[in-house]
Design a protein around this motif. Structure first.
Motif, PDB file in Angstrom:
ATOM      1  N   LEU A  98       0.851  -1.177   0.000  1.00  0.00           N
ATOM      2  CA  LEU A  98       0.000   0.000   0.000  1.00  0.00           C
ATOM      3  C   LEU A  98       0.893   1.235   0.000  1.00  0.00           C
ATOM      4  CD1 LEU A  98      -2.776   1.388   0.291  1.00  0.00           C
ATOM      5  CD2 LEU A  98      -2.522   1.154   2.775  1.00  0.00           C
ATOM      6  N   TYR A 116       1.785  -1.673   8.547  1.00  0.00           N
ATOM      7  CA  TYR A 116       1.107  -0.549   9.195  1.00  0.00           C
ATOM      8  C   TYR A 116       0.208  -1.050  10.323  1.00  0.00           C
ATOM      9  CZ  TYR A 116       2.506   1.525   4.714  1.00  0.00           C
ATOM     10  OH  TYR A 116       3.214   1.938   3.613  1.00  0.00           O
ATOM     11  N   PHE A 130       6.769   3.974   3.489  1.00  0.00           N
ATOM     12  CA  PHE A 130       5.437   4.361   3.038  1.00  0.00           C
ATOM     13  C   PHE A 130       5.001   3.669   1.755  1.00  0.00           C
ATOM     14  CE2 PHE A 130       7.192   8.070   5.380  1.00  0.00           C
ATOM     15  CZ  PHE A 130       6.367   7.965   6.492  1.00  0.00           C
ATOM     16  N   ASN A 131       5.670   2.596   1.417  1.00  0.00           N
ATOM     17  CA  ASN A 131       5.249   1.741   0.300  1.00  0.00           C
ATOM     18  C   ASN A 131       5.426   0.294   0.731  1.00  0.00           C
ATOM     19  OD1 ASN A 131       4.432   0.761  -2.171  1.00  0.00           O
ATOM     20  ND2 ASN A 131       6.342   1.257  -3.232  1.00  0.00           N
ATOM     21  N   PRO A 178       0.128  -3.615   3.950  1.00  0.00           N
ATOM     22  CA  PRO A 178      -0.794  -3.143   4.996  1.00  0.00           C
ATOM     23  C   PRO A 178      -0.564  -3.838   6.329  1.00  0.00           C
ATOM     24  CG  PRO A 178      -1.987  -3.535   2.943  1.00  0.00           C
ATOM     25  CD  PRO A 178      -0.590  -4.063   2.739  1.00  0.00           C
ATOM     26  N   LEU A 221       3.673  10.662   0.600  1.00  0.00           N
ATOM     27  CA  LEU A 221       4.761  10.216   1.468  1.00  0.00           C
ATOM     28  C   LEU A 221       5.665   9.190   0.785  1.00  0.00           C
ATOM     29  CD1 LEU A 221       2.852   9.860   4.865  1.00  0.00           C
ATOM     30  CD2 LEU A 221       4.293  11.750   4.109  1.00  0.00           C
ATOM     31  N   CYS A 222       5.079   8.357  -0.078  1.00  0.00           N
ATOM     32  CA  CYS A 222       5.876   7.310  -0.714  1.00  0.00           C
ATOM     33  C   CYS A 222       6.889   7.878  -1.710  1.00  0.00           C
ATOM     34  CB  CYS A 222       4.969   6.289  -1.406  1.00  0.00           C
ATOM     35  SG  CYS A 222       4.046   6.953  -2.803  1.00  0.00           S
ATOM     36  N   ILE A 280       1.403   5.074   0.276  1.00  0.00           N
ATOM     37  CA  ILE A 280       0.706   6.230   0.847  1.00  0.00           C
ATOM     38  C   ILE A 280       0.991   7.447  -0.033  1.00  0.00           C
ATOM     39  CG2 ILE A 280       0.478   7.729   2.860  1.00  0.00           C
ATOM     40  CD1 ILE A 280       1.287   5.385   4.596  1.00  0.00           C
TER      41      ILE A 280
END
Length: 308
Positions: free
Chosen positions: A125, A148, A141-142, A145, A130-131, A127
């Motif tokens: 996932l 996170y 940020f990649n 899920p 941010l990614c 983001i």
């Protein structure tokens, strides 16, 4: 540029390898803070992994597989809760039996699916915004899920234990169950709740292995991660936020064995690295005073309601 890409890849793989360890450790901390020692994490993770794979394989819905894995983990954990809380049996024996039972169930149910890849899995996932940050973005940020979710659950478990009434009851059940009972708290109910919640976390960790980390089922997929979780619980001093650091540290050890292979080091020795680190943590934990380690005072001790 090539060195930077290698660094990013190693960091990404470290976080991925540490995710199931963090999920399992968070659940084990909840369980042990209530006073119940659960050595069945390996078996519960295996049941979660095979359940998630089978459901995802037949339905094409990995999120449904994830939910079923958690339910399966909770279901088999009830066995340990019943033996440890209701029957007041030896928790070490019960936990080991749960590991053997879980591995046996996973091997039996998963045998027809060996070598059958999933058509779909839970992908990373990214983001938005941010990614795209250089270096940091691709690493943090990649991601899956599950990563996170694992971090959020660990922080949530810390907040629960330290800043809520239920958390006080959980900690009290592990420290002084007799005093807890005099306050009108049902210690058995609290311990049941924590063991079952720990089973959900372990089932979730197993699901990560089969429907996110990998797209296939193989027997022994958990590869001793359940035992590493036990060591990480001690390493984290029964604190979920410390478990975040410990899980990713051990994830880095998993990745290290692949980085060192080109140097000509024996692959058999490299495969031992995570487990040598586990033994080292347990050795240090055994030498130090358990009170300094912050271990629950009644960890592993059966509680008989009404006794004085």
């Amino acid at each position: 540029m090539e060195d930077m890409n290698i660094l990013i890849s190693v960091a990404q793989r470290t976080l991925v390898a540490g995710t199931p360890l963090l999920l399992g450790t968070t659940g084990e901390i909840l369980c042990e803070r209530s006073g119940i020692l659960n050595l069945g994490v390996e078996g519960v993770m295996a049941v979660g992994a095979v359940s998630a794979f089978i459901v995802t394989h037949h339905t094409g819905n990995p999120w449904l597989g994830l939910c079923v894995a958690m339910a399966a983990g909770m279901l088999v954990s009830i066995i340990h809760a019943f033996a440890s809380v209701s029957l007041q049996s030896n928790q070490v024996v019960s936990g080991l039996a749960l590991t053997m039972l879980g591995l046996g169930i996973a091997g039996l149910l998963g045998k027809p699916y060996v070598g059958k890849p999933l058509a779909i899995k839970i992908n990373n996932l990214a983001i938005p915004g941010l990614c795209d940050i250089p270096l940091v973005g691709p690493v943090f940020f990649n991601q899956s899920p599950f990563l996170y979710l694992a971090i959020v659950l660990a922080i949530g478990a810390w907040f629960l234990l330290e800043h809520t009434l239920l958390g006080i009851r959980i900690r009290s059940a592990g420290e002084n169950p007799k005093a807890t009972e005099t306050q009108g708290v049902n210690v058995s109910r609290v311990r049941y709740l924590c063991v079952i919640a720990g089973g959900a976390f372990s089932g979730l960790a197993g699901a990560h292995l089969s429907i996110s980390y990998s797209k296939s089922w193989i027997e022994g997929m958990t590869a001793g991660r359940g035992w590493i979780v036990i060591a990480l619980t001690i390493f984290a001093l029964w604190n979920p936020t410390r478990a975040i650091l410990g899980a990713f540290l051990f994830g880095g050890i998993f990745v290290l064995q692949y980085l060192l292979q080109p140097l000509g080091i024996s692959p058999n020795f490299l495969a031992m690295l995570p487990y040598l680190a586990t033994l080292l943590v347990l050795l240090v934990g055994g030498i130090r005073d358990s009170r300094r380690l912050n271990a629950p005072a009644m960890l592993g001790e059966p509680y008989r309601r009404g006794e004085r």
